[in-house]
Design a protein around this motif. Structure first.
Motif, PDB file in Angstrom:
ATOM      1  N   ASP A 234       0.836  -1.205   0.000  1.00  0.00           N
ATOM      2  CA  ASP A 234       0.000   0.000   0.000  1.00  0.00           C
ATOM      3  C   ASP A 234       0.871   1.256   0.000  1.00  0.00           C
ATOM      4  O   ASP A 234       0.601   2.216  -0.719  1.00  0.00           O
ATOM      5  N   LYS A 235       1.909   1.183   0.831  1.00  0.00           N
ATOM      6  CA  LYS A 235       2.782   2.348   0.978  1.00  0.00           C
ATOM      7  C   LYS A 235       3.456   2.668  -0.362  1.00  0.00           C
ATOM      8  O   LYS A 235       3.500   3.813  -0.797  1.00  0.00           O
ATOM      9  N   GLU A 236       3.959   1.583  -1.009  1.00  0.00           N
ATOM     10  CA  GLU A 236       4.618   1.788  -2.307  1.00  0.00           C
ATOM     11  C   GLU A 236       3.629   2.336  -3.323  1.00  0.00           C
ATOM     12  O   GLU A 236       3.950   3.225  -4.104  1.00  0.00           O
ATOM     13  N   LYS A 237       2.401   1.773  -3.280  1.00  0.00           N
ATOM     14  CA  LYS A 237       1.376   2.246  -4.219  1.00  0.00           C
ATOM     15  C   LYS A 237       1.112   3.733  -3.999  1.00  0.00           C
ATOM     16  O   LYS A 237       1.054   4.521  -4.941  1.00  0.00           O
ATOM     17  N   ASN A 238       0.977   4.096  -2.712  1.00  0.00           N
ATOM     18  CA  ASN A 238       0.719   5.508  -2.416  1.00  0.00           C
ATOM     19  C   ASN A 238       1.856   6.385  -2.897  1.00  0.00           C
ATOM     20  O   ASN A 238       1.631   7.499  -3.379  1.00  0.00           O
ATOM     21  N   GLY A 239       3.081   5.829  -2.765  1.00  0.00           N
ATOM     22  CA  GLY A 239       4.238   6.578  -3.254  1.00  0.00           C
ATOM     23  C   GLY A 239       4.107   6.829  -4.746  1.00  0.00           C
ATOM     24  O   GLY A 239       4.286   7.952  -5.223  1.00  0.00           O
ATOM     25  N   VAL A 240       3.756   5.775  -5.474  1.00  0.00           N
ATOM     26  CA  VAL A 240       3.599   5.896  -6.937  1.00  0.00           C
ATOM     27  C   VAL A 240       2.495   6.891  -7.263  1.00  0.00           C
ATOM     28  O   VAL A 240       2.655   7.774  -8.111  1.00  0.00           O
ATOM     29  N   VAL A 241       1.364   6.737  -6.544  1.00  0.00           N
ATOM     30  CA  VAL A 241       0.222   7.624  -6.815  1.00  0.00           C
ATOM     31  C   VAL A 241       0.593   9.080  -6.510  1.00  0.00           C
ATOM     32  O   VAL A 241       0.316   9.981  -7.315  1.00  0.00           O
ATOM     33  N   ASN A 242       1.277   9.273  -5.386  1.00  0.00           N
ATOM     34  CA  ASN A 242       1.660  10.643  -5.040  1.00  0.00           C
ATOM     35  C   ASN A 242       2.624  11.228  -6.058  1.00  0.00           C
ATOM     36  O   ASN A 242       2.500  12.380  -6.463  1.00  0.00           O
ATOM     37  N   ALA A 243       3.581  10.363  -6.462  1.00  0.00           N
ATOM     38  CA  ALA A 243       4.548  10.830  -7.462  1.00  0.00           C
ATOM     39  C   ALA A 243       3.820  11.190  -8.747  1.00  0.00           C
ATOM     40  O   ALA A 243       4.113  12.197  -9.386  1.00  0.00           O
ATOM     41  N   MET A 244       2.817  10.341  -9.089  1.00  0.00           N
ATOM     42  CA  MET A 244       2.050  10.596 -10.317  1.00  0.00           C
ATOM     43  C   MET A 244       1.314  11.929 -10.207  1.00  0.00           C
ATOM     44  O   MET A 244       1.332  12.729 -11.139  1.00  0.00           O
ATOM     45  N   HIS A 245       0.701  12.137  -9.032  1.00  0.00           N
ATOM     46  CA  HIS A 245      -0.014  13.396  -8.849  1.00  0.00           C
ATOM     47  C   HIS A 245       0.932  14.589  -8.916  1.00  0.00           C
ATOM     48  O   HIS A 245       0.602  15.618  -9.499  1.00  0.00           O
ATOM     49  N   ALA A 246       2.125  14.383  -8.323  1.00  0.00           N
ATOM     50  CA  ALA A 246       3.105  15.471  -8.360  1.00  0.00           C
ATOM     51  C   ALA A 246       3.517  15.748  -9.807  1.00  0.00           C
ATOM     52  O   ALA A 246       3.581  16.899 -10.240  1.00  0.00           O
ATOM     53  N   ASP A 247       3.761  14.652 -10.562  1.00  0.00           N
ATOM     54  CA  ASP A 247       4.117  14.795 -11.980  1.00  0.00           C
ATOM     55  C   ASP A 247       3.030  15.538 -12.731  1.00  0.00           C
ATOM     56  O   ASP A 247       3.295  16.439 -13.528  1.00  0.00           O
ATOM     57  N   GLU A 248       1.802  15.094 -12.448  1.00  0.00           N
ATOM     58  CA  GLU A 248       0.646  15.675 -13.127  1.00  0.00           C
ATOM     59  C   GLU A 248       0.565  17.169 -12.846  1.00  0.00           C
ATOM     60  O   GLU A 248       0.369  17.985 -13.742  1.00  0.00           O
ATOM     61  N   LYS A 249       0.774  17.487 -11.557  1.00  0.00           N
ATOM     62  CA  LYS A 249       0.728  18.886 -11.146  1.00  0.00           C
ATOM     63  C   LYS A 249       1.795  19.694 -11.886  1.00  0.00           C
ATOM     64  O   LYS A 249       1.551  20.776 -12.400  1.00  0.00           O
ATOM     65  N   GLN A 250       2.988  19.061 -11.919  1.00  0.00           N
ATOM     66  CA  GLN A 250       4.122  19.695 -12.583  1.00  0.00           C
ATOM     67  C   GLN A 250       3.803  19.906 -14.062  1.00  0.00           C
ATOM     68  O   GLN A 250       4.055  20.975 -14.625  1.00  0.00           O
ATOM     69  N   ALA A 251       3.223  18.856 -14.665  1.00  0.00           N
ATOM     70  CA  ALA A 251       2.887  18.940 -16.096  1.00  0.00           C
ATOM     71  C   ALA A 251       1.856  20.040 -16.330  1.00  0.00           C
ATOM     72  O   ALA A 251       1.979  20.831 -17.265  1.00  0.00           O
ATOM     73  N   VAL A 252       0.862  20.088 -15.451  1.00  0.00           N
ATOM     74  CA  VAL A 252      -0.173  21.117 -15.596  1.00  0.00           C
ATOM     75  C   VAL A 252       0.457  22.496 -15.464  1.00  0.00           C
ATOM     76  O   VAL A 252       0.186  23.409 -16.251  1.00  0.00           O
ATOM     77  N   ALA A 253       1.353  22.610 -14.452  1.00  0.00           N
ATOM     78  CA  ALA A 253       2.001  23.909 -14.232  1.00  0.00           C
ATOM     79  C   ALA A 253       2.815  24.323 -15.449  1.00  0.00           C
ATOM     80  O   ALA A 253       2.716  25.456 -15.924  1.00  0.00           O
ATOM     81  N   SER A 254       3.600  23.360 -15.981  1.00  0.00           N
ATOM     82  CA  SER A 254       4.458  23.745 -17.106  1.00  0.00           C
ATOM     83  C   SER A 254       3.615  23.997 -18.352  1.00  0.00           C
ATOM     84  O   SER A 254       3.923  24.872 -19.149  1.00  0.00           O
ATOM     85  N   THR A 255       2.529  23.233 -18.490  1.00  0.00           N
ATOM     86  CA  THR A 255       1.650  23.469 -19.639  1.00  0.00           C
ATOM     87  C   THR A 255       1.014  24.847 -19.543  1.00  0.00           C
ATOM     88  O   THR A 255       0.932  25.575 -20.541  1.00  0.00           O
ATOM     89  N   SER A 256       0.600  25.215 -18.331  1.00  0.00           N
ATOM     90  CA  SER A 256      -0.070  26.513 -18.235  1.00  0.00           C
ATOM     91  C   SER A 256       0.939  27.654 -18.379  1.00  0.00           C
ATOM     92  O   SER A 256       0.617  28.708 -18.922  1.00  0.00           O
ATOM     93  N   ALA A 257       2.187  27.384 -17.925  1.00  0.00           N
ATOM     94  CA  ALA A 257       3.227  28.392 -18.137  1.00  0.00           C
ATOM     95  C   ALA A 257       3.478  28.569 -19.634  1.00  0.00           C
ATOM     96  O   ALA A 257       3.583  29.680 -20.149  1.00  0.00           O
ATOM     97  N   GLU A 258       3.519  27.411 -20.314  1.00  0.00           N
ATOM     98  CA  GLU A 258       3.718  27.414 -21.769  1.00  0.00           C
ATOM     99  C   GLU A 258       2.600  28.196 -22.456  1.00  0.00           C
ATOM    100  O   GLU A 258       2.835  29.017 -23.336  1.00  0.00           O
ATOM    101  N   LEU A 259       1.383  27.910 -21.977  1.00  0.00           N
ATOM    102  CA  LEU A 259       0.211  28.587 -22.536  1.00  0.00           C
ATOM    103  C   LEU A 259       0.335  30.097 -22.349  1.00  0.00           C
ATOM    104  O   LEU A 259       0.051  30.884 -23.247  1.00  0.00           O
TER     105      LEU A 259
END
Lengths: 302, 124
Positions: free
Chosen positions: A101-126
């Motif tokens: 569970d812990k590892e899964k949460n790590g992956v999920v959190n990392a994914m969310h962080a990535d997603e956030k980062q991607a959204v941020a960079s996309t909106s900066a790009e925009l």
């Protein structure tokens, strides 16, 4: 016969129970399994991942050990040992589950962080793209304005040029040749024979020329060129043509043409445009030409 | 007749010691059955380790039921205690399977997301 067997069986059973109660030196297999299982779990990750269940398993093992110590290899001892094995395994499984569970949460959190980062960079790009578009738009508008200015400047220039040539056409010939716009004034209307002082009537005509030239493209350069017929010597005619050109040039300057825009040059008897043998031809050769050099070939007069 | 009386004299105390005085372990039976139900609902049969634990529990429960019918309540109790422990282990093993699947799903989603982000212009 049946009863005899019962007796034998019951005696055998009593004997077995007694044997067990006395205690063999070998602990029951269940207890051995429980000890092994607990030792394995206790040396693995379980003390960290599920200490509570492992503690329950330890208590269960202690119960089994106590039972064995007190009563030996009884069914109770075996049951308690079996429970100890199962509780130990349970602790291991729960510990592993938590780890997963812990590892899964790590992956999920990392994914969310990535997603956030991607959204941020996309909106900066925009944002950058928007700014670029806005700047480009400003540039287009400016370019459009410049084009409009340029167009109206051209239209003004063309209009002025048309007006100028219309004005000049009244008393001089105006033509377009490779040098630019050429205004040809007859020598006889400007000067007396063999002189270079402007006639009073010539001054009036030159006023119109000056007015027309002022309406011309203000950036154009002008050359006043003097020509004579072939009567007289070369140097005499050269001198005469130079003075006459200079006189016209100077007069035009006094009428408002900027001095640095206009020069004078004499060509003497060269460049004749008509036959010098006839009086009419000679009259045509005596002339002053004002050459307006267009700054932009596309702005030349027709 | 005498002989059978004799055997009865011997056997009765033994039976008493073994469980004649023990009431049928109905509560333990219910507990063990409840635990096996939980394990089944959690998909114990899809996970080999959980399936084995559940099978052991089921077998011991049916043995216990037989023992109760035979009047051997003490043996039944012993079997049911074990059966419940097996079923509880099966429950935990089924949960572990669920966690593994969820973990794999997360890893897959993460990879898919990363790919999507990359296709949309994010850096890898």
């Amino acid at each position: 016969m049946k009863t005899t067997r019962s007796i034998v069986l019951s005696i055998a059973a009593t004997g077995l129970v007694g044997f067990a109660a006395c205690g063999t030196t070998f602990p029951p297999q269940d207890l051995v399994n429980a000890r092994t299982a607990f030792a394995r779990a206790n040396s693995g990750p379980t003390p960290k991942t599920d200490p509570a269940d492992l503690h329950s398993a330890k208590e269960q093992l202690d119960l089994a050990e106590a039972s064995y110590a007190k009563d030996g290899d009884t069914q109770y001892t075996r049951d308690q040992s079996y429970l100890a094995v199962r509780k130990t395994e349970l602790a291991e499984v729960v510990g592993r589950t938590r780890q997963t569970d812990k590892e899964k949460n790590g992956v999920v959190n990392a994914m969310h962080a990535d997603e956030k980062q991607a959204v941020a960079s996309t909106s900066a790009e925009l944002g950058r793209t928007r700014t670029q578009l806005a700047n480009q738009n400003v540039a287009y508008v400016a370019q459009g304005t410049a084009l409009k200015d340029e167009k109206s400047r051209r239209q003004d220039a063309e209009k002025r040029a048309a007006q100028a040539s219309a004005d000049l056409a009244k008393f001089a010939t105006v033509k377009q040749d490779p040098r630019g716009m050429v205004i040809t004034l007859s020598g006889s209307i400007l000067f007396e024979s063999a002189k270079w002082d402007l006639l009073p009537s010539a001054q009036l005509k030159l006023n119109d020329v000056a007015n027309a030239l002022i309406k011309e493209d203000p950036l154009s350069k002008m050359v006043v060129e003097g020509y004579t017929d072939s009567q007289g010597g070369v140097s005499y005619n050269q001198d005469l043509s130079q003075h006459r050109a200079q006189a016209v040039r100077d007069y035009l300057v006094t009428r408002g043409i900027a001095g640095d825009r206009i020069t004078a040059q004499g060509f003497g008897l060269t460049h004749s445009i008509a036959d010098n043998k006839s009086p009419e031809g000679r009259a045509n050769n005596r002339r002053v030409e004002i050459v307006v050099q267009a700054t932009d070939p596309s702005l030349s007069l027709r | 007749m005498y002989k059978s009386l004799f055997s009865l004299v011997i056997l009765v105390p033994l039976l008493g010691a073994c469980g004649a005085s023990v009431p049928p372990p109905t509560q333990r039976l219910a507990d063990a059955q409840s635990a096996t139900r939980s394990a089944r609902e959690l998909g114990a049969n899809s996970e080999p380790a959980a399936q084995l634990s559940l099978k052991l529990a089921d077998e011991q429960i049916s043995q216990a039921q037989k023992a109760i019918n035979d009047g051997d309540n003490k043996r039944a109790e012993s079997l049911l205690v074990r059966a419940k422990a097996d079923a509880e282990l099966a429950v935990a093993q089924s949960r572990e399977r669920g966690a593994k699947i969820a973990g794999q799903v997360a890893v897959d989603n993460s990879a898919a997301q990363e790919n999507t982000n990359y296709n949309q212009g994010a850096e890898k």
